[in-house]
Design a protein around this motif. Structure first.
Motif, short mmCIF file in Angstrom:
data_model
loop_
_atom_site.label_atom_id
_atom_site.label_comp_id
_atom_site.label_asym_id
_atom_site.label_seq_id
_atom_site.Cartn_x
_atom_site.Cartn_y
_atom_site.Cartn_z
N VAL A 1 -81.36 29.56 5.44
CA VAL A 1 -80.94 28.47 6.33
C VAL A 1 -79.60 27.95 5.84
O VAL A 1 -79.43 27.71 4.64
CB VAL A 1 -81.98 27.34 6.32
CG1 VAL A 1 -81.45 26.12 7.05
CG2 VAL A 1 -83.27 27.81 6.95
N MET A 2 -78.67 27.82 6.74
CA MET A 2 -77.40 27.23 6.36
C MET A 2 -77.11 26.03 7.26
O MET A 2 -77.28 26.11 8.48
CB MET A 2 -76.27 28.23 6.47
CG MET A 2 -74.96 27.66 5.94
SD MET A 2 -73.70 28.89 5.73
CE MET A 2 -72.92 28.77 7.31
N VAL A 3 -76.67 24.94 6.66
CA VAL A 3 -76.26 23.77 7.44
C VAL A 3 -74.77 23.58 7.19
O VAL A 3 -74.33 23.59 6.03
CB VAL A 3 -77.03 22.51 7.02
CG1 VAL A 3 -76.62 21.32 7.88
CG2 VAL A 3 -78.53 22.75 7.13
N ALA A 4 -74.02 23.45 8.26
CA ALA A 4 -72.57 23.35 8.10
C ALA A 4 -72.01 22.20 8.90
O ALA A 4 -72.48 21.87 10.00
CB ALA A 4 -71.93 24.65 8.56
N MET A 5 -71.01 21.56 8.31
CA MET A 5 -70.21 20.57 9.02
C MET A 5 -68.76 20.93 8.75
O MET A 5 -68.48 21.85 7.98
CB MET A 5 -70.50 19.17 8.51
CG MET A 5 -70.25 19.01 7.02
SD MET A 5 -70.54 17.35 6.43
CE MET A 5 -68.98 16.60 6.79
N GLU A 6 -67.86 20.19 9.39
CA GLU A 6 -66.46 20.50 9.17
C GLU A 6 -66.12 20.31 7.70
O GLU A 6 -66.34 19.26 7.12
CB GLU A 6 -65.61 19.56 10.03
CG GLU A 6 -64.30 20.17 10.43
CD GLU A 6 -63.43 19.15 11.14
OE1 GLU A 6 -63.95 18.49 12.05
OE2 GLU A 6 -62.25 19.03 10.76
N GLY A 7 -65.65 21.37 7.07
CA GLY A 7 -65.19 21.26 5.69
C GLY A 7 -66.26 21.37 4.63
O GLY A 7 -65.95 21.30 3.45
N SER A 8 -67.51 21.54 5.00
CA SER A 8 -68.54 21.66 3.97
C SER A 8 -69.81 22.30 4.55
O SER A 8 -70.11 22.17 5.73
CB SER A 8 -68.80 20.27 3.38
OG SER A 8 -70.15 19.99 3.24
N SER A 9 -70.51 23.03 3.69
CA SER A 9 -71.78 23.61 4.14
C SER A 9 -72.70 23.77 2.93
O SER A 9 -72.27 23.68 1.78
CB SER A 9 -71.54 24.97 4.79
OG SER A 9 -71.17 25.89 3.80
N ARG A 10 -73.95 23.96 3.22
CA ARG A 10 -74.92 24.17 2.13
C ARG A 10 -76.02 25.08 2.65
O ARG A 10 -76.50 24.92 3.77
CB ARG A 10 -75.49 22.81 1.68
CG ARG A 10 -76.43 22.91 0.49
CD ARG A 10 -76.87 21.52 0.03
NE ARG A 10 -75.82 20.85 -0.71
CZ ARG A 10 -75.59 21.02 -2.02
NH1 ARG A 10 -76.32 21.87 -2.72
NH2 ARG A 10 -74.62 20.36 -2.62
N SER A 11 -76.39 26.07 1.84
CA SER A 11 -77.45 26.98 2.27
C SER A 11 -78.63 26.89 1.32
O SER A 11 -78.52 26.41 0.20
CB SER A 11 -77.02 28.43 2.30
OG SER A 11 -75.66 28.55 2.30
N CYS A 12 -79.70 27.44 1.82
CA CYS A 12 -80.95 27.32 1.09
C CYS A 12 -81.81 28.50 1.50
O CYS A 12 -81.91 28.82 2.69
CB CYS A 12 -81.52 25.97 1.52
SG CYS A 12 -83.19 25.67 1.21
N THR A 13 -82.38 29.20 0.52
CA THR A 13 -83.15 30.41 0.85
C THR A 13 -84.63 30.15 0.65
O THR A 13 -85.07 29.76 -0.43
CB THR A 13 -82.68 31.58 -0.03
OG1 THR A 13 -81.28 31.72 0.14
CG2 THR A 13 -83.38 32.86 0.38
N LEU A 14 -85.36 30.38 1.72
CA LEU A 14 -86.81 30.23 1.68
C LEU A 14 -87.37 31.59 1.32
O LEU A 14 -87.29 32.54 2.10
CB LEU A 14 -87.29 29.78 3.06
CG LEU A 14 -88.77 29.44 3.24
CD1 LEU A 14 -89.20 28.33 2.29
CD2 LEU A 14 -89.04 29.04 4.68
N LYS A 15 -87.93 31.70 0.10
CA LYS A 15 -88.34 33.02 -0.40
C LYS A 15 -89.63 33.48 0.26
O LYS A 15 -90.44 32.67 0.70
CB LYS A 15 -88.50 32.97 -1.92
CG LYS A 15 -87.20 32.70 -2.65
CD LYS A 15 -87.08 33.62 -3.87
CE LYS A 15 -85.76 33.41 -4.58
NZ LYS A 15 -85.71 32.15 -5.32
N ASP A 16 -89.77 34.77 0.32
CA ASP A 16 -90.96 35.46 0.81
C ASP A 16 -92.24 34.75 0.33
O ASP A 16 -92.46 34.64 -0.87
CB ASP A 16 -90.89 36.89 0.22
CG ASP A 16 -91.82 37.82 0.97
OD1 ASP A 16 -92.56 37.32 1.85
OD2 ASP A 16 -91.80 39.02 0.68
N GLY A 17 -93.02 34.22 1.24
CA GLY A 17 -94.29 33.62 0.86
C GLY A 17 -94.23 32.17 0.44
O GLY A 17 -95.24 31.47 0.43
#
Ligand code: ZN
Lengths: 330, 557
Positions: free
Chosen positions: B312-328
């Motif tokens: 999942v990635m959340v982005a706004m102008e000039g910045s973003s942050r991602s996060c990985t939901l692992k298997d299970g």
């Protein structure tokens, strides 16, 4: 070198109980003596005077002692073609008295008896490109008028008649180093002005702009050793500030930061045992203005003999509920 | 209506006063009706000026009459010669001066003076500035006069530097002059803007101002003006809008975002969510479902998240942050850990740490001399918080105890401040991704920074002094909420907690079934402990409660 604290001393002989009956009698008599000097000399603010009198009577559960028909006729008679209301018959339209008129009409559930469309037109026409509001066509600008405009439109359920973002930005440009607000950009913070700005932001759901802890600290520092509140640093305490400071604290969720019992004692000491009514300070002359703000302050402080008051509109809470106006309180 | 002392009078005096007033009233009534009549007839003449002057000199708030005068002046402007006009307007300025002498706080007078100055030919702005100087000598706190001064300054082309000098001279003649300190706070950022922080002031200038404020409060430690100014100098850094935290829940199909400062999605910024590289559509809401400015925002994914890995990635102008939901895994979050002791220092940290340390030293010296001065105590505490909140905690708490003793009026303010300090330290120590947050046994009177606990699954607030839980709607991941031993009267806002399973309200002040009603919306609630609440003394309350919350497994009463 020390600066002496400006304050008053409460005498032991000062009233300590709430003299509700006397206050009801005082307001009733005040409104009846229409040819008395005091009454005549305050004609330039009559509309607000009537709002103060009716509101305090309603808070004391005695609104029925006032003449609804007579008041509504008067209010109707003060509306101008432009939609705004003057303080009295023949006096010029102004936002201050337009808000008082709308408050009176709301109190009496009589808004439909005047031309509401025109009021909305008048109020919104006073907004300037920078978001500020003129008080009337002559162009004085003040954050008090921003509050009047927004409160008026909220009571008439027509907030979208103005540019809300711009109105908010203007008020924010009047925010100061102490977290308070002044009349115009650059003006010093003043509790009355803070009440207007915080109230306006509350109606528009923008209280997150307020530095609540900073402002709350400044506001609770208004309490003096006598228990009374002043409106600015180094000033004397005054009953009307028990309203402006308290209501602001209530709106930002920090009413408990002052000493309740001491303030109650101060407000009660400002009653006149002979005539009824409240003065600005113990021993001074009473007037309806301080009587409303004394009673409304006591209501906010939880006095059970008085009906609940809305901190933003300074009107009975159930009237605001009936109209269905919402606001943000922290 | 202000400052009119009530004096005892004899019947004789009263009668004399009544007569005098009756006479005045007759004159007043006659004059006003004449005035209104003339205005109706659009008579803009000398007589109208004289009549309105009669009334206004005693009753300067009669705004309609000022308006009439304005109309008269505008009419004269059309028809008079330059010399005539000059005299008319000069006379008006003198008239206003006389009115202001009697009522220096009349909005109407000051406003009309602005009108005259803007309307008259060749206004003498320098003279107005001198007039302001004179008035401020007489009353240095008259805010009308200060505002008029700012109006004049703008037109007289007085520089901010010159005005700054004026405040310096005002302050040096009397430190206790809040209006002047206020004005300085407006002028400094204009004259010495800090290129790094918008609205801030350059470092070297700041140091001089600190010296001035110190001078003032060493001279009079009880003068609040200098202390408020000092508090402002310490400053407050403005944060950049950014995405501080992203959290994903597989079960709730939900993304939660914490921003660095309150904002309204849709109005102040737009945030895009993408799932495995594909942009999602959906609505943002706040935990309390108010859709107002908020630090926390929730986004419901429309498609279910299967058991596989998702990014999942959340982005706004000039910045973003991602996060990985692992298997299970059920959930995942992404947040930067911050160096302990720095997370909240932005509230008080525009100044450099050297400056802060110097200020602390100075205040400590004053404290030696004035151990009971609340302003010194409070400033020391704030400086300690800005320098190292963890190291100075013990001393800070001792100072809070002292300040409550010396300034009992504001006890609740200081207690809330103490709660804020303790919560900040707990968050710093336990870390931003703590699954379990312990805030028990701290005599907390209020909650602050609840948004920083948005990913905690267990929150212990037991044995505090909480009578409400402001901001508890931020506890979006809490499963176990321990509130034993507080003063809560209701479960307000708990309806916003979607994962709440186990709630302990033991020993609180809940006395009505209504107070528990928000829990009906907590669909996962299995265990509730309400032992030791006034409600437990009511007949049949268990049955009623079981009916209201049928999915409870365990109810402890
Ligand atoms: Zn007052």
């Amino acid at each position: 070198m020390g600066t002496p604290v400006k304050d008053v001393e409460l005498k032991d002989s000062a009233p300590q109980n709430l003299l509700l009956d006397k206050h009801v009698a005082y307001i009733e008599a005040y409104s009846a003596k229409k040819d008395e000097y005091e009454y005549v000399m305050t004609e330039y603010l009559r509309m607000s005077g009537i709002y103060w009198g009716l509101t305090v009577m309603d808070l004391m559960g005695s609104l029925d002692r006032m003449s609804r028909e007579e008041v509504l006729d008067f209010v109707k008679g003060c509306q101008h073609e432009c939609g705004g209301f003057g303080a009295s018959i023949g006096h010029d339209p102004h936002l201050l008295y337009t808000l008082s008129a709308v408050q009176i009409l709301s109190l009496y559930d009589g808004v439909s008896s005047v031309n509401v469309e025109k009021i909305i037109e008048f109020v919104s026409s006073l907004q300037q490109p920078d978001g500020s509001f003129y008080g009337d066509k002559w162009g004085e600008v003040d954050t008090r008028f921003s509050f009047c405009a927004v409160a008026c439109l909220a009571l008439l359920k027509k907030i979208d008649a103005i540019n809300v973002d711009k109105a908010v930005n203007y008020v924010l440009s009047c925010m100061n180093f102490d977290g308070g607000f002044g009349c115009r950009p650059g003006s010093e913070s003043h509790s009355g002005q803070i009440y207007c700005c915080v109230g306006m932001l509350s109606i528009l759901n923008r209280l997150h702009h307020v530095q609540a802890d900073m402002l709350g600290w400044w506001l609770c520092e208004r309490q003096l050793p006598s228990g009374g509140l002043n409106g600015r640093p180094e000033k004397l305490p005054d009953v009307c500030y028990s309203w402006w400071v308290l209501a602001s604290l209530k709106i930002i969720g920090r009413l408990h930061w002052i000493d309740r019992d001491k303030l109650v004692r101060f407000i009660l000491a400002c009653q006149d045992e002979e005539t009824g009514g409240f003065a600005d300070r113990p021993g001074d002359m009473v007037d309806p203005f301080h009587t409303l703000f004394g009673i409304a302050g006591l209501s906010l402080l939880g006095e059970r003999q008085i009906r609940g008051v809305n901190p933003v509109f300074c009107m009975p809470e159930d009237v605001i509920k009936r109209i269905g106006v919402s606001m943000q309180l922290l | 209506m202000h400052g009119r002392l009530k004096v005892k009078t004899t019947a004789e005096q009263q009668e004399a006063k009544r007569k005098e007033r009756e006479k005045k009233m007759k004159l007043y009534n006659a004059a006003t009706s004449k005035i209104f009549q003339k205005r109706q007839g659009q008579e803009y003449d000398q007589e109208a000026l004289e009549l309105t002057a009669q009334i206004l000199s005693a009753n300067s708030d009669f705004y309609t009459l000022w308006n009439y005068r304005k109309e008269i002046f505008l009419a004269f402007k059309e028809k008079s010669t330059e010399d005539e006009l000059h005299k008319l307007f000069e006379d008006e300025l003198s008239f206003l001066e006389a009115c202001l002498k009697g009522n220096p706080k009349s909005y109407g007078c000051w406003e009309h003076r602005c009108f005259v100055m803007l309307t008259m030919p060749c206004p003498d702005w320098d003279r107005e500035l001198m007039l302001c100087n004179k008035y401020l000598e007489y009353d240095e706190r008259n805010f009308h006069c200060w505002d008029y001064r700012r109006f004049v300054v703008k037109r007289a082309q007085v520089t901010p530097e010159a005005e700054f000098e004026f405040t310096t001279s005002k302050i040096s003649s009397n430190f206790s002059n809040y209006s002047s300190w206020h004005y300085r706070s407006k002028l400094l950022p204009l004259i010495h803007p800090d290129p790094k922080h918008p609205g801030g002031v350059k470092d070297d200038v700041l140091i001089k101002e600190f010296e001035l404020a110190q001078n003032a409060f060493f001279t009079d430690p009880n003068d609040q003006s200098a202390w408020f100014y000092h508090r402002w100098l310490l400053g407050r850094a403005e944060k950049q809008l950014a995405i501080d935290c992203v959290y994903v829940s597989r079960e709730l199909r939900r993304v939660m975002v914490r921003l660095s400062k309150p904002a309204k999605i849709g109005a102040d910024l737009s945030l895009q969510v993408s799932l495995d590289g594909v942009q999602c559509t959906g609505e943002w809401t706040t935990p309390a479902n108010s859709n107002d400015h908020s630090l926390l925002w929730l986004f419901n994914l429309t498609a279910p998240l299967d058991g596989n890995e998702h990014k999942v990635m959340v982005a706004m102008e000039g910045s973003s942050r991602s996060c990985t939901l692992k298997d299970g895994d059920e959930k995942a979050s992404s947040v930067d850990e911050v160096k302990p002791g720095t997370l909240f220092s932005y509230q008080l940290s525009a100044a450099t740490s050297d400056t802060l340390t110097q200020e602390l030293d100075a205040c400590q010296q004053l404290y030696e001399l004035e151990p009971d001065n609340k302003w010194v105590l409070l400033t020391i505490m704030l400086l300690m918080r800005a320098i190292d909140p963890l190291k100075y905690l013990k001393e800070t708490l001792e100072h809070i105890d002292t300040i409550i003793k010396v300034d009992p009026c504001r006890t609740n303010y200081y207690k809330d401040l103490r709660s804020k300090f303790l919560i900040e330290n707990a968050i710093e120590e336990q870390g931003l991704s703590a699954k379990s947050v312990d805030l028990s046994n701290r005599e907390l009177t209020t909650l602050r920074h609840t948004e920083y606990m948005c990913t905690a699954e267990r929150i212990d607030l037991s044995n505090n002094k909480l009578s409400s839980l402001p901001g508890c709607e931020s506890f979006q991941c809490v499963k176990e909420l321990e509130l034993k031993g507080n003063q809560l009267k209701s479960c307000e806002k708990m309806e916003c907690l979607p994962l709440l399973e186990d709630l302990s309200l033991t020993d609180n002040s809940i006395s009505t079934m209504e107070g528990l009603r928000p829990l009906t919306l907590c669909s996962k609630l299995k265990k509730l402990n309400i032992m030791g609440n006034p409600l437990c003394e009511q007949d049949d309350f268990v049955e009623e409660l079981r009916n209201m919350l049928p999915s409870l497994d365990t109810l402890i009463t």
